[in-house]
Design a protein around this motif. Structure first.
Motif, PDB file in Angstrom:
ATOM      1  N   VAL A  94       0.840  -1.208   0.000  1.00 55.80           N
ATOM      2  CA  VAL A  94       0.000   0.000   0.000  1.00 55.80           C
ATOM      3  C   VAL A  94       0.872   1.253   0.000  1.00 55.80           C
ATOM      4  O   VAL A  94       0.569   2.250  -0.674  1.00 55.80           O
ATOM      5  N   ARG A  95       1.986   1.197   0.743  1.00 57.45           N
ATOM      6  CA  ARG A  95       2.903   2.341   0.801  1.00 57.45           C
ATOM      7  C   ARG A  95       3.680   2.512  -0.489  1.00 57.45           C
ATOM      8  O   ARG A  95       4.238   3.583  -0.746  1.00 57.45           O
ATOM      9  N   GLY A  96       3.746   1.472  -1.303  1.00 54.83           N
ATOM     10  CA  GLY A  96       4.500   1.535  -2.543  1.00 54.83           C
ATOM     11  C   GLY A  96       5.992   1.376  -2.356  1.00 54.83           C
ATOM     12  O   GLY A  96       6.779   1.816  -3.213  1.00 54.83           O
ATOM     13  N   VAL A  97       6.423   0.735  -1.260  1.00 56.96           N
ATOM     14  CA  VAL A  97       7.840   0.498  -1.009  1.00 56.96           C
ATOM     15  C   VAL A  97       8.134  -0.978  -1.227  1.00 56.96           C
ATOM     16  O   VAL A  97       7.232  -1.826  -1.179  1.00 56.96           O
ATOM     17  N   SER A  98       9.399  -1.285  -1.478  1.00 60.53           N
ATOM     18  CA  SER A  98       9.781  -2.673  -1.705  1.00 60.53           C
ATOM     19  C   SER A  98       9.670  -3.466  -0.417  1.00 60.53           C
ATOM     20  O   SER A  98      10.089  -2.986   0.656  1.00 60.53           O
ATOM     21  N   PRO A  99       9.101  -4.675  -0.448  1.00 61.78           N
ATOM     22  CA  PRO A  99       8.964  -5.487   0.763  1.00 61.78           C
ATOM     23  C   PRO A  99      10.328  -5.817   1.365  1.00 61.78           C
ATOM     24  O   PRO A  99      11.311  -6.009   0.655  1.00 61.78           O
ATOM     25  N   ARG A 100      10.381  -5.846   2.698  1.00 64.58           N
ATOM     26  CA  ARG A 100      11.580  -6.247   3.425  1.00 64.58           C
ATOM     27  C   ARG A 100      11.129  -7.104   4.596  1.00 64.58           C
ATOM     28  O   ARG A 100      10.289  -6.672   5.391  1.00 64.58           O
ATOM     29  N   PHE A 101      11.687  -8.299   4.701  1.00 65.08           N
ATOM     30  CA  PHE A 101      11.146  -9.294   5.617  1.00 65.08           C
ATOM     31  C   PHE A 101      11.092  -8.802   7.058  1.00 65.08           C
ATOM     32  O   PHE A 101      10.031  -8.841   7.693  1.00 65.08           O
ATOM     33  N   SER A 102      12.216  -8.354   7.597  1.00 62.70           N
ATOM     34  CA  SER A 102      12.254  -7.977   9.016  1.00 62.70           C
ATOM     35  C   SER A 102      11.332  -6.805   9.307  1.00 62.70           C
ATOM     36  O   SER A 102      10.603  -6.805  10.306  1.00 62.70           O
ATOM     37  N   ARG A 103      11.353  -5.802   8.432  1.00 58.89           N
ATOM     38  CA  ARG A 103      10.483  -4.644   8.642  1.00 58.89           C
ATOM     39  C   ARG A 103       9.019  -5.029   8.549  1.00 58.89           C
ATOM     40  O   ARG A 103       8.204  -4.627   9.403  1.00 58.89           O
ATOM     41  N   ASP A 104       8.662  -5.823   7.551  1.00 62.60           N
ATOM     42  CA  ASP A 104       7.265  -6.232   7.386  1.00 62.60           C
ATOM     43  C   ASP A 104       6.804  -7.080   8.572  1.00 62.60           C
ATOM     44  O   ASP A 104       5.662  -6.966   9.024  1.00 62.60           O
ATOM     45  N   LEU A 105       7.698  -7.930   9.069  1.00 64.50           N
ATOM     46  CA  LEU A 105       7.347  -8.780  10.208  1.00 64.50           C
ATOM     47  C   LEU A 105       7.087  -7.951  11.455  1.00 64.50           C
ATOM     48  O   LEU A 105       6.113  -8.187  12.186  1.00 64.50           O
ATOM     49  N   ILE A 106       7.928  -6.951  11.705  1.00 61.72           N
ATOM     50  CA  ILE A 106       7.757  -6.097  12.889  1.00 61.72           C
ATOM     51  C   ILE A 106       6.502  -5.256  12.765  1.00 61.72           C
ATOM     52  O   ILE A 106       5.653  -5.231  13.668  1.00 61.72           O
ATOM     53  N   TYR A 107       6.374  -4.554  11.643  1.00 65.15           N
ATOM     54  CA  TYR A 107       5.220  -3.674  11.457  1.00 65.15           C
ATOM     55  C   TYR A 107       3.914  -4.461  11.507  1.00 65.15           C
ATOM     56  O   TYR A 107       2.948  -4.064  12.175  1.00 65.15           O
ATOM     57  N   GLY A 108       3.889  -5.584  10.790  1.00 69.59           N
ATOM     58  CA  GLY A 108       2.661  -6.362  10.712  1.00 69.59           C
ATOM     59  C   GLY A 108       2.237  -6.953  12.034  1.00 69.59           C
ATOM     60  O   GLY A 108       1.041  -6.968  12.366  1.00 69.59           O
ATOM     61  N   ASN A 109       3.197  -7.442  12.837  1.00 68.59           N
ATOM     62  CA  ASN A 109       2.827  -8.049  14.105  1.00 68.59           C
ATOM     63  C   ASN A 109       2.379  -7.013  15.134  1.00 68.59           C
ATOM     64  O   ASN A 109       1.504  -7.304  15.955  1.00 68.59           O
ATOM     65  N   ILE A 110       2.950  -5.828  15.089  1.00 70.87           N
ATOM     66  CA  ILE A 110       2.424  -4.749  15.933  1.00 70.87           C
ATOM     67  C   ILE A 110       0.993  -4.439  15.529  1.00 70.87           C
ATOM     68  O   ILE A 110       0.099  -4.263  16.383  1.00 70.87           O
ATOM     69  N   ALA A 111       0.739  -4.375  14.221  1.00 66.57           N
ATOM     70  CA  ALA A 111      -0.614  -4.084  13.736  1.00 66.57           C
ATOM     71  C   ALA A 111      -1.589  -5.182  14.151  1.00 66.57           C
ATOM     72  O   ALA A 111      -2.714  -4.894  14.588  1.00 66.57           O
ATOM     73  N   VAL A 112      -1.191  -6.462  14.032  1.00 65.89           N
ATOM     74  CA  VAL A 112      -2.072  -7.566  14.410  1.00 65.89           C
ATOM     75  C   VAL A 112      -2.387  -7.534  15.890  1.00 65.89           C
ATOM     76  O   VAL A 112      -3.542  -7.734  16.307  1.00 65.89           O
ATOM     77  N   ASN A 113      -1.381  -7.283  16.724  1.00 66.67           N
ATOM     78  CA  ASN A 113      -1.628  -7.184  18.167  1.00 66.67           C
ATOM     79  C   ASN A 113      -2.552  -6.016  18.495  1.00 66.67           C
ATOM     80  O   ASN A 113      -3.427  -6.130  19.362  1.00 66.67           O
ATOM     81  N   PHE A 114      -2.367  -4.905  17.806  1.00 65.60           N
ATOM     82  CA  PHE A 114      -3.230  -3.745  18.028  1.00 65.60           C
ATOM     83  C   PHE A 114      -4.666  -4.052  17.610  1.00 65.60           C
ATOM     84  O   PHE A 114      -5.624  -3.721  18.332  1.00 65.60           O
TER      85      PHE A 114
END
Length: 316
Positions: A36-56
């Motif tokens: 959605v942001r239009g940036v290239s996927p990066r595993f560690s960043r996506d994992l951190i951001y996504g899991n914070i979002a899921v917990n929220f």
């Protein structure tokens, strides 16, 4: 005692399944955020951001369906099925990522033996000695994580004062009362004095995966916290050293972080069951703050993630 399942035999599949589901789901959400942001996927960043979002999203849904409307059990069921769907999508994203990495490393027409020596030289070549130290750091990280998982799995959480007389009874009362409104153990609403994050997570685990899953789930927070420590350390160190050296030093930093819970568990009777989630959210807040400080123009997504982390800290 029997209500919270102390005598229940641990089912290995149900013990590890919630960690896999919520971890993969977080990676899926993080990958979607990157797209959605239009940036290239990066595993560690996506994992951190996504899991914070899921917990929220989890705790937000619990407040709506487990506190305001008292239908927590139905919410836990729906949330688990959503995780299953997101995990399947996460496996697809992971396979796609692995395929992309493999294809990007190929050289057209390169013989297999030359390719092997080229890959070998990346890690063990005389011109890249720093890679050996990075491999050492990775090995230390994995070893300590396995050690920590073993310690938590065999630690008798049911004999602890904190878990037996506070968090687990409240979590069970959420299931029995279908919401965070009545404490069937203490006969009052005293449970409302405690932030709902830990007991909501434990209630979901007990409801969907049985009691044995509660014992192992701290590894989820421990792994993500160490990943955040690694990323946070790189943000600080990378300005004053090379990329390879910063990777090695960051691996040492997160490995040293892994030692702390193991030492505390071995030296006391507390498993940090209720603390590791908070530690993960706290370290994530520092990481998001470092991302904002080091950027000339901080992204709106990072600001939103920092806000979500602050909200989770207040609830944890």
């Amino acid at each position: 005692m029997s209500i919270i399942g102390i005598g229940e035999a641990a089912n290995p599949l149900l013990t590890i399944l919630p960690i896999v589901l919520i971890g993969l789901s977080g990676y899926t959400v993080g990958t979607i955020i990157s797209k959605v942001r239009g940036v290239s996927p990066r595993f560690s960043r996506d994992l951190i951001y996504g899991n914070i979002a899921v917990n929220f999203l989890f705790i937000s849904g619990f407040i709506v369906f487990g506190v305001l409307t008292s239908v927590a059990n139905q919410y836990f069921t729906v949330f688990t099925y959503v995780l299953v769907g997101l995990s399947i999508l996460g496996i697809y994203f992971l396979l796609k990522l692995i395929t992309t990495i493999v294809r990007s490393g190929r050289t057209y027409g390169e013989p297999a033996n030359i390719k092997f020596h080229r890959i070998k030289s990346i890690f063990f070549g005389s011109d890249n000695q720093a890679a050996i130290f990075i491999l050492f750091g990775i090995a230390l990280f994995v070893t300590l994580l396995v050690y920590q998982a073993t310690i938590i799995y065999y630690h008798p959480i049911f004999s602890e004062y904190d878990s037996l007389y506070l968090f687990l009874p409240i979590s069970e009362s959420i299931i029995l009362g279908n919401g965070l409104n009545h404490d069937f153990y203490l006969g009052s609403d005293v449970n409302m004095r405690y932030p709902p994050f830990t007991q909501a997570v434990n209630a979901w685990l007990i409801h969907s995966f049985e009691y044995s899953s509660v014992r192992m789930f701290p590894i989820y927070y421990l792994f993500l916290a160490t990943l955040v420590v690694y990323s946070f350390a790189r943000n600080i160190i990378i300005k004053s050293t090379t990329i390879k050296d910063s990777s090695f030093l960051s691996l040492i930093a997160c490995s040293a972080f892994l030692i702390t819970p193991a030492v505390l568990i071995v030296s006391s009777r507390f498993s940090l069951q209720q603390d590791l989630g908070f530690i993960f959210i706290l370290t994530a807040s520092f990481y998001f703050l470092s991302e904002i400080v080091r950027s000339q123009k901080p992204s709106g997504t990072t600001l939103l993630m920092l806000s979500a982390a602050f909200a989770l800290m207040a609830l944890a």
